[in-house]
Scaffold this motif. Structure first.
Motif, mmCIF file in Angstrom:
data_model
loop_
_atom_site.group_PDB
_atom_site.id
_atom_site.type_symbol
_atom_site.label_atom_id
_atom_site.label_comp_id
_atom_site.label_asym_id
_atom_site.label_seq_id
_atom_site.Cartn_x
_atom_site.Cartn_y
_atom_site.Cartn_z
ATOM 1 N N ASP A 233 0.926 -1.291 0.053
ATOM 2 C CA ASP A 233 0.203 0.025 -0.052
ATOM 3 C C ASP A 233 0.975 1.133 -0.005
ATOM 4 O O ASP A 233 1.800 1.305 0.969
ATOM 5 N N PRO A 234 0.876 1.947 -0.914
ATOM 6 C CA PRO A 234 1.712 3.202 -1.129
ATOM 7 C C PRO A 234 1.561 4.274 0.075
ATOM 8 O O PRO A 234 2.206 5.127 0.271
ATOM 9 N N ASP A 240 10.671 5.306 2.700
ATOM 10 C CA ASP A 240 11.451 6.512 2.664
ATOM 11 C C ASP A 240 12.541 6.499 3.510
ATOM 12 O O ASP A 240 13.511 7.367 3.221
ATOM 13 N N ALA A 241 12.772 5.596 4.418
ATOM 14 C CA ALA A 241 13.869 5.506 5.232
ATOM 15 C C ALA A 241 14.656 4.410 5.171
ATOM 16 O O ALA A 241 15.843 4.170 5.599
ATOM 17 N N LEU A 242 14.527 3.694 3.861
ATOM 18 C CA LEU A 242 15.536 2.597 3.787
ATOM 19 C C LEU A 242 16.758 3.066 3.191
ATOM 20 O O LEU A 242 16.891 3.908 2.301
ATOM 21 N N PRO A 243 17.846 2.319 3.854
ATOM 22 C CA PRO A 243 19.166 2.762 3.338
ATOM 23 C C PRO A 243 19.433 2.515 1.728
ATOM 24 O O PRO A 243 18.960 1.573 1.166
ATOM 25 N N GLY A 244 19.721 3.509 1.158
ATOM 26 C CA GLY A 244 20.144 3.341 -0.289
ATOM 27 C C GLY A 244 19.073 3.907 -1.332
ATOM 28 O O GLY A 244 19.140 3.936 -2.440
ATOM 29 N N VAL A 245 17.915 4.153 -0.410
ATOM 30 C CA VAL A 245 16.696 4.795 -1.391
ATOM 31 C C VAL A 245 16.952 6.254 -1.558
ATOM 32 O O VAL A 245 17.018 7.099 -0.432
ATOM 33 N N LEU A 246 17.274 6.874 -2.621
ATOM 34 C CA LEU A 246 17.246 8.240 -2.910
ATOM 35 C C LEU A 246 15.935 9.037 -3.074
ATOM 36 O O LEU A 246 15.979 10.103 -2.697
ATOM 37 N N ALA A 247 15.001 8.455 -3.569
ATOM 38 C CA ALA A 247 13.815 9.051 -3.891
ATOM 39 C C ALA A 247 12.776 7.964 -4.096
ATOM 40 O O ALA A 247 13.034 6.727 -4.442
ATOM 41 N N ALA A 248 11.544 8.430 -3.450
ATOM 42 C CA ALA A 248 10.369 7.297 -3.757
ATOM 43 C C ALA A 248 9.126 7.925 -4.360
ATOM 44 O O ALA A 248 8.843 9.126 -3.930
ATOM 45 N N GLU A 249 8.491 7.335 -5.124
ATOM 46 C CA GLU A 249 7.237 7.663 -5.531
ATOM 47 C C GLU A 249 6.211 6.623 -5.686
ATOM 48 O O GLU A 249 6.347 5.558 -6.275
ATOM 49 N N TYR A 250 5.145 7.223 -5.074
ATOM 50 C CA TYR A 250 3.943 6.079 -4.849
ATOM 51 C C TYR A 250 2.906 6.476 -5.721
ATOM 52 O O TYR A 250 2.271 7.674 -5.739
ATOM 53 N N THR A 251 2.473 5.418 -6.208
ATOM 54 C CA THR A 251 1.146 5.388 -6.811
ATOM 55 C C THR A 251 0.155 4.576 -6.609
ATOM 56 O O THR A 251 0.929 3.366 -5.849
ATOM 57 N N THR A 255 4.914 1.465 -6.693
ATOM 58 C CA THR A 255 6.046 2.270 -6.207
ATOM 59 C C THR A 255 7.475 2.258 -7.024
ATOM 60 O O THR A 255 7.934 1.253 -7.021
ATOM 61 N N ARG A 256 7.907 3.199 -7.156
ATOM 62 C CA ARG A 256 9.153 3.574 -8.044
ATOM 63 C C ARG A 256 10.124 4.149 -6.912
ATOM 64 O O ARG A 256 9.800 4.956 -6.313
ATOM 65 N N LEU A 257 11.162 3.341 -6.940
ATOM 66 C CA LEU A 257 12.253 3.741 -6.038
ATOM 67 C C LEU A 257 13.485 4.073 -6.875
ATOM 68 O O LEU A 257 14.085 3.389 -7.614
ATOM 69 N N ALA A 272 9.434 -4.320 1.591
ATOM 70 C CA ALA A 272 8.020 -4.121 0.879
ATOM 71 C C ALA A 272 7.235 -5.477 1.379
ATOM 72 O O ALA A 272 5.996 -5.203 1.622
ATOM 73 N N LEU A 273 7.652 -6.669 1.402
ATOM 74 C CA LEU A 273 7.006 -7.781 1.897
ATOM 75 C C LEU A 273 6.621 -7.793 3.177
ATOM 76 O O LEU A 273 5.356 -8.135 3.614
ATOM 77 N N ALA A 274 6.959 -6.950 4.231
ATOM 78 C CA ALA A 274 6.505 -6.513 5.485
ATOM 79 C C ALA A 274 5.192 -5.676 5.579
ATOM 80 O O ALA A 274 4.609 -5.707 6.430
#
Length: 296
Positions: A233-234, A240-251, A255-257, A272-274
């Motif tokens: 669910d976006p 948002d706070a995951l290491p190595g994620v520079l930007a997140a876009e939710y639709t 979800t585009r990371l 994501a599975l969590a």
């Protein structure tokens, strides 16, 4: 084996307009180089300087280690964006004439004209005037004119313009065959899907300056890799706070990371599975078209 084509720090101005600003790149033997940009970005100006039709204000064009002079320029096959054929002259006579201008004997020129009209599937129009051909067939003859003298370098300005899919496939095969023979090939095109499919490297020019240069894969990952995740669910903002994620876009659909090259993608998948079932998890770098829109 042909020499590398070097374009080194080209500058060109028209009054207060700077058409080219330190344009630099190279095309190696056997390489297909896609030169892309908006109308007026500087592509045709660069190509005309390579051919000596225009003079640069500064900078240099070399074939191998030597500047291109008249003799070396005769080794280049050039296809202009505007058709440069004589409309009231027969296809075969015209190609033979152009080949002889490049130093071929009449017999060799006629044989080459026959070879290339057959290869480009306009052999049945050999004795017709260019003006009597469809625009697509005129484009095929224009390419034959660039190839008829067995050039050591190809410089093609919008060679696929106005062609149907079958003709595009024929021309693509010709370019790949010439590259396999060690010929450096520089071509411009607005058909970015075709550039992405054909080219070993791509240069993007905007307002006279090179804004990106590299292989398609290098360009598509220049700002980090992209992961697409369909499932969580976006609204959670789970990445948002995951290491190595520079930007997140939710639709609602995906979800585009945008992630760093060293991101632990399995850790992203676990996160994501969590938050629920994951139906799709894949790398999805931008297409060349999407990248072009960002840069230009």
């Amino acid at each position: 084996m042909s020499d590398t084509l070097y374009i080194d720090r080209l500058r060109k101005t028209y009054g207060t307009l700077r058409a080219l600003d330190d344009v630099t790149f190279s095309v190696a033997p056997g390489e297909i180089f896609g030169f892309v940009g908006s109308n007026g970005a500087g592509k045709s100006t660069t190509m005309r300087i390579i051919l000596g039709v225009l003079a640069a204000d500064s900078g240099q064009v070399r074939l191998g280690e030597k500047p291109i002079d008249f003799d070396r320029r005769r080794r280049i096959g050039y296809m202009p964006e505007e058709r440069g054929l004589y409309p009231k002259m027969k296809v075969g006579d015209q190609l033979t004439y152009l080949a002889r201008l490049h130093g071929m004997s009449r017999a060799d020129a006629e044989a080459s004209a026959r070879t290339w009209t057959d290869r480009l599937e306009v052999g049945t129009r050999y004795d017709d005037n260019v003006a009597d051909l469809s625009l697509g067939n005129q484009q095929r003859v224009q390419l034959a004119a660039a190839l008829v003298h067995d050039p050591a370098v190809l410089v093609l300005d919008e060679p696929f313009s106005g062609l149907d899919p079958v003709a595009v496939d024929v021309m693509s095969d010709v370019l790949k065959d010439k590259a396999a023979q060690g010929v450096p090939i520089l071509f411009s095109s607005h058909q970015l899907e075709l550039v992405e499919r054909l080219c070993d490297r791509v240069g993007i020019i905007s307002r006279g300056a090179m804004t990106a240069l590299g292989s398609v894969d290098e360009l598509r990952t220049r700002d980090g890799n992209v992961l697409e995740v369909a499932g969580p669910d976006p609204s959670y903002g789970w990445a948002d706070a995951l290491p190595g994620v520079l930007a997140a876009e939710y639709t609602p659909e995906v979800t585009r990371l945008r992630v760093s090259p060293d991101v632990d993608d399995q850790a992203v998948l676990t996160a994501a599975l969590a938050h629920g079932p994951v139906h799709r998890f894949a790398a999805a770098p931008p297409t060349l078209t999407e990248l072009f829109r960002e840069l230009v």
